[in-house]
Design a protein around this motif. Structure first.
Motif, PDB file in Angstrom:
ATOM      1  N   SER A  64       0.808  -1.261   0.002  1.00 17.61           N
ATOM      2  CA  SER A  64      -0.035   0.149  -0.030  1.00 17.61           C
ATOM      3  C   SER A  64       0.965   1.240  -0.104  1.00 17.61           C
ATOM      4  O   SER A  64       0.426   2.047  -0.711  1.00 17.61           O
ATOM      5  CB  SER A  64      -1.022  -0.072   1.121  1.00 17.61           C
ATOM      6  OG  SER A  64      -0.102   0.090   2.332  1.00 17.61           O
ATOM      7  N   VAL A  65       1.870   1.246   0.536  1.00 16.31           N
ATOM      8  CA  VAL A  65       2.676   2.510   0.718  1.00 16.31           C
ATOM      9  C   VAL A  65       3.316   2.596  -0.904  1.00 16.31           C
ATOM     10  O   VAL A  65       3.584   3.697  -1.080  1.00 16.31           O
ATOM     11  CB  VAL A  65       3.980   2.098   1.832  1.00 16.31           C
ATOM     12  CG1 VAL A  65       4.970   3.373   1.889  1.00 16.31           C
ATOM     13  CG2 VAL A  65       3.267   2.374   3.394  1.00 16.31           C
ATOM     14  N   PHE A  66       3.865   1.746  -1.221  1.00 20.18           N
ATOM     15  CA  PHE A  66       4.731   1.980  -2.495  1.00 20.18           C
ATOM     16  C   PHE A  66       3.562   2.293  -3.657  1.00 20.18           C
ATOM     17  O   PHE A  66       4.109   2.968  -4.601  1.00 20.18           O
ATOM     18  CB  PHE A  66       5.465   0.734  -3.012  1.00 20.18           C
ATOM     19  CG  PHE A  66       6.819   0.592  -2.209  1.00 20.18           C
ATOM     20  CD1 PHE A  66       7.742   1.838  -2.623  1.00 20.18           C
ATOM     21  CD2 PHE A  66       7.222  -0.384  -1.300  1.00 20.18           C
ATOM     22  CE1 PHE A  66       9.159   1.569  -1.989  1.00 20.18           C
ATOM     23  CE2 PHE A  66       8.382  -0.359  -0.570  1.00 20.18           C
ATOM     24  CZ  PHE A  66       9.123   0.680  -1.042  1.00 20.18           C
TER      25      PHE A  66
ATOM     26  N   PRO B  85      -4.617   0.508  11.981  1.00 18.01           N
ATOM     27  CA  PRO B  85      -4.802   1.893  11.812  1.00 18.01           C
ATOM     28  C   PRO B  85      -4.012   2.536  10.590  1.00 18.01           C
ATOM     29  O   PRO B  85      -2.939   2.288  10.303  1.00 18.01           O
ATOM     30  CB  PRO B  85      -4.089   2.635  13.161  1.00 18.01           C
ATOM     31  CG  PRO B  85      -4.308   1.623  14.124  1.00 18.01           C
ATOM     32  CD  PRO B  85      -4.051   0.107  13.348  1.00 18.01           C
ATOM     33  N   GLY B  86      -4.666   3.122   9.798  1.00 15.87           N
ATOM     34  CA  GLY B  86      -4.331   3.675   8.789  1.00 15.87           C
ATOM     35  C   GLY B  86      -4.044   2.884   7.399  1.00 15.87           C
ATOM     36  O   GLY B  86      -4.204   3.441   6.291  1.00 15.87           O
ATOM     37  N   LEU B  87      -4.216   1.554   7.382  1.00 12.97           N
ATOM     38  CA  LEU B  87      -3.931   0.608   6.332  1.00 12.97           C
ATOM     39  C   LEU B  87      -5.157   0.602   5.487  1.00 12.97           C
ATOM     40  O   LEU B  87      -5.097   0.453   4.326  1.00 12.97           O
ATOM     41  CB  LEU B  87      -3.574  -0.665   7.016  1.00 12.97           C
ATOM     42  CG  LEU B  87      -3.339  -1.972   6.006  1.00 12.97           C
ATOM     43  CD1 LEU B  87      -1.992  -1.456   5.117  1.00 12.97           C
ATOM     44  CD2 LEU B  87      -3.015  -3.023   6.703  1.00 12.97           C
ATOM     45  N   GLY B  88      -6.287   0.517   6.104  1.00 13.90           N
ATOM     46  CA  GLY B  88      -7.419   0.298   5.576  1.00 13.90           C
ATOM     47  C   GLY B  88      -7.544   1.406   4.284  1.00 13.90           C
ATOM     48  O   GLY B  88      -8.016   1.197   3.000  1.00 13.90           O
ATOM     49  N   ALA B  89      -7.445   2.560   4.822  1.00 19.03           N
ATOM     50  CA  ALA B  89      -7.845   3.619   3.871  1.00 19.03           C
ATOM     51  C   ALA B  89      -6.736   3.779   2.820  1.00 19.03           C
ATOM     52  O   ALA B  89      -6.954   4.134   1.709  1.00 19.03           O
ATOM     53  CB  ALA B  89      -7.503   4.991   4.744  1.00 19.03           C
ATOM     54  N   SER B  90      -5.594   3.340   3.191  1.00 22.20           N
ATOM     55  CA  SER B  90      -4.328   3.103   2.117  1.00 22.20           C
ATOM     56  C   SER B  90      -4.451   2.179   1.042  1.00 22.20           C
ATOM     57  O   SER B  90      -4.671   2.450  -0.209  1.00 22.20           O
ATOM     58  CB  SER B  90      -3.064   2.862   2.819  1.00 22.20           C
ATOM     59  OG  SER B  90      -1.970   3.024   1.998  1.00 22.20           O
TER      60      SER B  90
ATOM     61  N   ALA C 204       1.697  -0.725  12.390  1.00 22.10           N
ATOM     62  CA  ALA C 204       2.394  -1.231  11.481  1.00 22.10           C
ATOM     63  C   ALA C 204       2.570  -0.237  10.316  1.00 22.10           C
ATOM     64  O   ALA C 204       3.757  -0.143   9.779  1.00 22.10           O
ATOM     65  CB  ALA C 204       2.223  -2.479  10.941  1.00 22.10           C
ATOM     66  N   TYR C 205       1.529   0.360  10.045  1.00 16.80           N
ATOM     67  CA  TYR C 205       1.409   1.284   8.722  1.00 16.80           C
ATOM     68  C   TYR C 205       2.282   2.428   9.055  1.00 16.80           C
ATOM     69  O   TYR C 205       3.139   2.961   8.317  1.00 16.80           O
ATOM     70  CB  TYR C 205      -0.004   1.838   8.560  1.00 16.80           C
ATOM     71  CG  TYR C 205      -0.252   2.458   7.296  1.00 16.80           C
ATOM     72  CD1 TYR C 205       0.125   2.082   5.849  1.00 16.80           C
ATOM     73  CD2 TYR C 205      -0.405   3.816   7.406  1.00 16.80           C
ATOM     74  CE1 TYR C 205      -0.108   2.823   4.870  1.00 16.80           C
ATOM     75  CE2 TYR C 205      -0.542   4.407   6.213  1.00 16.80           C
ATOM     76  CZ  TYR C 205      -0.377   3.994   4.971  1.00 16.80           C
ATOM     77  OH  TYR C 205      -0.597   4.997   3.963  1.00 16.80           O
ATOM     78  N   SER C 206       2.048   3.035  10.366  1.00 18.34           N
ATOM     79  CA  SER C 206       2.931   4.060  10.482  1.00 18.34           C
ATOM     80  C   SER C 206       4.645   3.976  10.871  1.00 18.34           C
ATOM     81  O   SER C 206       5.195   4.496  10.456  1.00 18.34           O
ATOM     82  CB  SER C 206       2.361   4.941  11.876  1.00 18.34           C
ATOM     83  OG  SER C 206       2.428   3.896  12.973  1.00 18.34           O
ATOM     84  N   ASP C 207       4.758   2.604  11.304  1.00 16.51           N
ATOM     85  CA  ASP C 207       6.064   2.163  11.355  1.00 16.51           C
ATOM     86  C   ASP C 207       6.833   2.051  10.121  1.00 16.51           C
ATOM     87  O   ASP C 207       8.130   2.513   9.995  1.00 16.51           O
ATOM     88  CB  ASP C 207       6.313   0.809  12.192  1.00 16.51           C
ATOM     89  CG  ASP C 207       5.774   0.752  13.696  1.00 16.51           C
ATOM     90  OD1 ASP C 207       5.803   1.962  14.231  1.00 16.51           O
ATOM     91  OD2 ASP C 207       5.578  -0.343  14.128  1.00 16.51           O
ATOM     92  N   PHE C 208       6.272   1.569   9.092  1.00 10.74           N
ATOM     93  CA  PHE C 208       6.918   1.791   7.766  1.00 10.74           C
ATOM     94  C   PHE C 208       7.107   2.964   7.285  1.00 10.74           C
ATOM     95  O   PHE C 208       8.033   3.291   6.312  1.00 10.74           O
ATOM     96  CB  PHE C 208       6.031   0.600   6.949  1.00 10.74           C
ATOM     97  CG  PHE C 208       6.716   0.222   5.637  1.00 10.74           C
ATOM     98  CD1 PHE C 208       7.641  -0.727   5.830  1.00 10.74           C
ATOM     99  CD2 PHE C 208       6.202   0.909   4.293  1.00 10.74           C
ATOM    100  CE1 PHE C 208       8.501  -0.964   4.583  1.00 10.74           C
ATOM    101  CE2 PHE C 208       6.943   0.363   3.370  1.00 10.74           C
ATOM    102  CZ  PHE C 208       8.240  -0.455   3.112  1.00 10.74           C
ATOM    103  N   ASN C 209       6.023   3.768   7.322  1.00  6.13           N
ATOM    104  CA  ASN C 209       6.200   5.127   6.909  1.00  6.13           C
ATOM    105  C   ASN C 209       7.004   5.952   7.468  1.00  6.13           C
ATOM    106  O   ASN C 209       7.442   6.904   6.779  1.00  6.13           O
ATOM    107  CB  ASN C 209       4.769   5.771   7.011  1.00  6.13           C
ATOM    108  CG  ASN C 209       3.756   5.545   5.738  1.00  6.13           C
ATOM    109  OD1 ASN C 209       3.942   5.850   4.558  1.00  6.13           O
ATOM    110  ND2 ASN C 209       2.716   4.666   5.982  1.00  6.13           N
ATOM    111  N   SER C 210       7.129   5.713   8.682  1.00  2.05           N
ATOM    112  CA  SER C 210       8.078   6.542   9.444  1.00  2.05           C
ATOM    113  C   SER C 210       9.070   5.642  10.410  1.00  2.05           C
ATOM    114  O   SER C 210       9.178   5.599  11.567  1.00  2.05           O
ATOM    115  CB  SER C 210       7.443   7.714  10.492  1.00  2.05           C
ATOM    116  OG  SER C 210       6.720   8.439   9.656  1.00  2.05           O
ATOM    117  N   PRO C 211      10.132   4.905   9.804  1.00  2.00           N
ATOM    118  CA  PRO C 211      10.692   3.939  10.531  1.00  2.00           C
ATOM    119  C   PRO C 211      12.038   4.625  11.220  1.00  2.00           C
ATOM    120  O   PRO C 211      12.476   5.631  11.055  1.00  2.00           O
ATOM    121  CB  PRO C 211      11.465   2.974   9.440  1.00  2.00           C
ATOM    122  CG  PRO C 211      11.584   4.026   8.362  1.00  2.00           C
ATOM    123  CD  PRO C 211      10.375   4.954   8.348  1.00  2.00           C
ATOM    124  N   ASP C 212      12.225   4.012  12.403  1.00  2.00           N
ATOM    125  CA  ASP C 212      13.565   4.530  13.174  1.00  2.00           C
ATOM    126  C   ASP C 212      14.709   3.964  12.299  1.00  2.00           C
ATOM    127  O   ASP C 212      15.655   4.611  12.313  1.00  2.00           O
ATOM    128  CB  ASP C 212      13.465   4.076  14.570  1.00  2.00           C
ATOM    129  CG  ASP C 212      13.052   2.649  14.872  1.00  2.00           C
ATOM    130  OD1 ASP C 212      13.440   1.693  13.903  1.00  2.00           O
ATOM    131  OD2 ASP C 212      12.566   2.080  15.659  1.00  2.00           O
TER     132      ASP C 212
END
Length: 450
Positions: free
Chosen positions: A30-32, A62-67, A173-181
């Motif tokens: 979804s991110v790519f 959270p956030g994944l469904g919309a993406s 998971a969705y926010s972790d992949f979008n803004s990883p440490d």
């Protein structure tokens, strides 16, 4: 991947295949797709695939469904059943399961199946990015399978493998992949490493991308998860000592967490950890160690402590009630952690199995649970699914809090108390205020709390 025009770096849109529609694959795809790439999400499970084709997420995150909905609607995210339509993809992300096999070693069968599929259909040079958690040597076996299938059909297409383990947490998971440490990339081919690095640079700052050799990249994931698991089991041992000595685990956690060398995270006590990563990765790390003559004693001890934690619930109830035969116990929460519907290796299931074996009837409530999971088959006959925490507690002898949902912490115990047969709470996540609960007439038992 980017092209440079003067001083401007412009993303090069690619066709990308993502193999596996689980937590990791769904997020990656979804991110790519959101970044403008055409992404083929390969998911062989028919029911899961139909859900994705309709633009819906098969999991709660959270956030994944919309993406996913946006990606499918735009046509950039294309769920498919097999690799055939992804034959001309130049990048393949592999995010399939590697469950424990013999002696806890990772089962590589799904990896090999994906590799064979790529080798059978690939029409362009490809870079395979392994997101799955794999043992050292697995990528070599995948590459050999790809090359075997390419050779069998006389193809001159080349393939390179890069390992890039995931560090996603269920519930974020969705926010972790979008803004990883950090993003870890490991491999030996400089061009493949550069291509994957450029893909990540589209949304990750350069200083957060760590490029290293493949074995180190693989062990980073195992070591990180083993360290997190060790902290949890260590704190559960300290909680047991606190109970025996009259100390308070909450105060101990604060005192420890103020030490900057330790920090406040993953110091909670309770019924232990679960999920798809920590138990599996501990088992795989122990197996990998044994195969190299390293016994991994700390990982073994961590696992043993964790396996014992869920059983402490029934010990606490036995101490209060004696025989549990004929008792009714409300279990609040069934996921392995709050904010997710992931019940893999969830301690709640072990708690319920113990209670049913002792003769209890279970009334379970979880805001993410609409039907009893197949994994509960051995004890489901004694489990009643309810639609609210209050309904689960009605007529119960005790409540067991198995997940740290805010809803449970903030439950209206004043109203619930009058509907229960006996007023007992075993707080398996230490989320409630003991003094407040006791002031309402409940007998309260936490972990490491007097």
């Amino acid at each position: 991947m980017t092209r440079t025009y003067g001083t401007i770096r412009v993303p090069l849109m690619r066709k990308i295949a993502v193999h596996g529609g689980g937590y990791v694959g769904l997020v990656v795809a979804s991110v790519f797709a959101r970044l403008g790439h055409v992404v083929y999400l390969i998911e062989p499970d028919g029911e899961r695939l139909r859900t994705l084709v309709s633009g819906e997420s098969p999991i709660s995150e959270p956030g994944l469904g919309a993406s996913i909905a946006d990606g499918v609607l735009s046509g950039r995210l294309r769920p498919i059943a097999d690799s055939v339509a992804a034959a001309d993809c130049s990048v393949h992300f592999v995010a399939v399961g590697t469950p424990p096999g013999i002696n806890g070693a990772a089962d590589e069968s799904q990896l090999i199946e994906v590799a064979a599929g790529i080798g059978r259909v690939a029409t362009v040079d490809s870079v395979i990015v392994v997101k799955s958690t794999v043992p050292i040597g697995a990528s070599g076996r995948m590459l050999a399978e790809i090359q075997r299938n390419l050779l069998a059909r006389g193809s001159r297409v080349s393939a390179q493998i890069v390992v890039s383990p995931e560090f996603l947490r269920a519930g974020s998971a969705y926010s972790d992949f979008n803004s990883p440490d950090r993003v870890v990339i490991g491999g030996s081919d400089s061009e493949a490493l550069s291509l994957v690095r450029d893909l990540y640079l589209e949304f990750v700052p350069a200083d957060r991308i760590l490029v290293m050799d493949e074995p180190s990249a693989i062990l980073v994931k195992y070591a990180a998860n083993a360290m997190l698991a060790t902290r949890i089991s260590f704190m559960n041992e300290i909680a047991a000592l606190a109970e025996a000595t009259g100390a308070r685990i909450d105060a101990i956690q604060v005192g420890m967490g103020r030490d900057p060398r330790i920090g406040p995270d993953h110091l909670g006590a309770g019924i232990g950890f679960g999920g798809s990563c920590l138990p599996k990765d501990l088992a795989a790390l122990k197996a990998m160690g044994l195969s190299h003559g390293i016994p991994m004693r700390i990982a073994h001890a961590t696992d043993q402590v964790n396996l014992g934690q869920p059983h402490k619930v029934i010990e606490k109830l036995h101490a209060l009630l004696g025989s549990l035969n004929g008792s009714v116990v409300a279990v609040w929460g069934s996921s392995f952690k709050e904010g997710t519907d992931d019940r893999r290796e969830a301690p709640a299931a072990r708690v319920m199995a113990d209670l049913v074996a002792a003769g209890s009837t279970i009334r379970v409530y979880d805001p993410t649970l609409s039907a009893l999971p197949a994994s509960w088959a051995t004890f489901e006959a004694a489990v009643v699914l309810t639609s609210s925490a209050a309904e689960a507690a009605f007529g119960a002898d005790a409540i067991v809090v198995a997940t740290a949902e805010r809803e449970f912490r903030d439950a209206s115990l004043e109203n619930i108390a009058s509907t229960m047969r006996r007023k007992i709470i075993v707080d398996g996540r230490n989320v409630m205020d003991p003094d407040k609960v006791r002031s309402l007439g409940f007998t309260y038992l936490g972990f490491g709390r007097p």
